[in-house]
Design an enzyme around this catalytic site. Structure first.
Site, short mmCIF file in Angstrom:
data_model
loop_
_atom_site.label_atom_id
_atom_site.label_comp_id
_atom_site.label_asym_id
_atom_site.label_seq_id
_atom_site.Cartn_x
_atom_site.Cartn_y
_atom_site.Cartn_z
N SER A 40 54.78 36.45 39.03
CA SER A 40 55.70 35.72 38.16
C SER A 40 55.31 35.74 36.69
CB SER A 40 55.80 34.26 38.64
OG SER A 40 54.52 33.67 38.76
N HIS A 247 53.80 28.02 34.04
CA HIS A 247 54.13 29.40 33.65
C HIS A 247 54.39 29.46 32.15
CE1 HIS A 247 54.80 29.94 37.99
NE2 HIS A 247 54.66 31.23 37.74
#
Length: 271
Positions: A40, A247
């Site tokens: 990711s 993230h």
């Protein structure tokens, strides 16, 4: 006629100077056949603007590989990076994107193998003692198993793309420590999480070196932009969209990952 010859001579000299100064990099990049692999952090989860074709892999138009391709206009570009990917997923599902014509590869992988997501869930919900234990268990797993898992990926890249320059990128540490006010996890938990990420980066860097790949360390770029800082390039826990938690934001991709990849790719091409 004299003016024409002089203009032609000057144009030739300028062109030669441009090449000599290394300003022809975009033209050189235009010949690249670039493939992005990984999890990711490579697909761009958290950066928004996901492509429809990527589905649950969530490949973002703001991810560093796409940003690099936009600027450098390589001969071909493909990202097969996917949210949730582990080293086994790269071997089984992503390496097929490579070939002998591939000239540049980037890869970000290893975090899911040691359970980044589960660790952060434990730390956010179960308190300091459980957090410290979860990170310690992950560190033990990283020491014993991650090197071999990475070797499988890197061997596969070499076999499938023997002519490629390969850039391996790591992960940012999540927290700026020592800030007077930072809600959420304890300082002890935050320090332990950073320590675990540092260990993972060390293992990834060592594996890259064993295979002759270039390692891009993103940690320095994120200093001052971690959680608990005033200008965050990482998402904190987001219960409305849990998948983006921890993230990089779009700024983290463009300001953190992109310049590190750009520099590492240039270094790899020269080595």
């Amino acid at each position: 006629m004299a003016r024409t010859r002089t203009a032609t001579l000057l144009a030739g000299l300028v062109a030669g100077a441009v090449v000599a100064l290394g300003l022809a990099t975009p033209a050189q990049a235009a010949g690249e056949h670039y493939v992005s692999l990984g999890d990711s952090y490579a697909s761009g989860v958290g950066a928004g603007s996901y492509t429809a074709e990527s589905g649950s892999c969530k490949r973002s138009l703001n991810a560093f590989p796409q940003l690099w391709a936009n600027t450098n206009a390589p001969a071909s570009y493909r990202s097969v990076a996917c949210s949730g990917a582990k080293t086994g997923d790269v071997v089984n599902n992503q390496l097929s994107a490579l070939s002998s014509t591939t000239t540049l590869v980037s890869v970000v992988i290893g975090g899911n193998d040691v359970g980044f997501a589960n660790i952060m869930t434990t730390c956010a919900l179960a308190g300091t003692n459980a957090c410290l234990a979860a990170v310690t268990n992950a560190e033990n797993l990283a020491r014993t198993s991650l090197p071999g898992w990475l070797d499988n990926v890197y061997n596969g890249i070499k076999n499938r793309a023997p002519n490629a320059d390969v850039v391996v990128l790591g992960y940012p540490t999540f927290y700026q420590l020592g800030t007077p006010i930072c809600l959420g996890l304890s300082e002890q938990s935050r320090a332990k999480i950073n320590s675990g990420i540092n260990l993972a980066n060390d293992i990834i860097s060592a594996a890259a070196a064993r295979h002759g790949f270039t390692f891009g360390d993103v940690r320095p770029r994120f200093i001052g932009h971690q959680l608990c800082s005033g200008d965050k390039w990482l998402h904190a826990v987001n219960f409305a969209d849990i998948g983006v938690s921890y993230h990089p934001t779009a700024n983290g991709q463009s300001g953190g990952y992109l310049p590190v990849f750009r520099s590492a790719a240039t270094l790899a091409a020269k080595s």
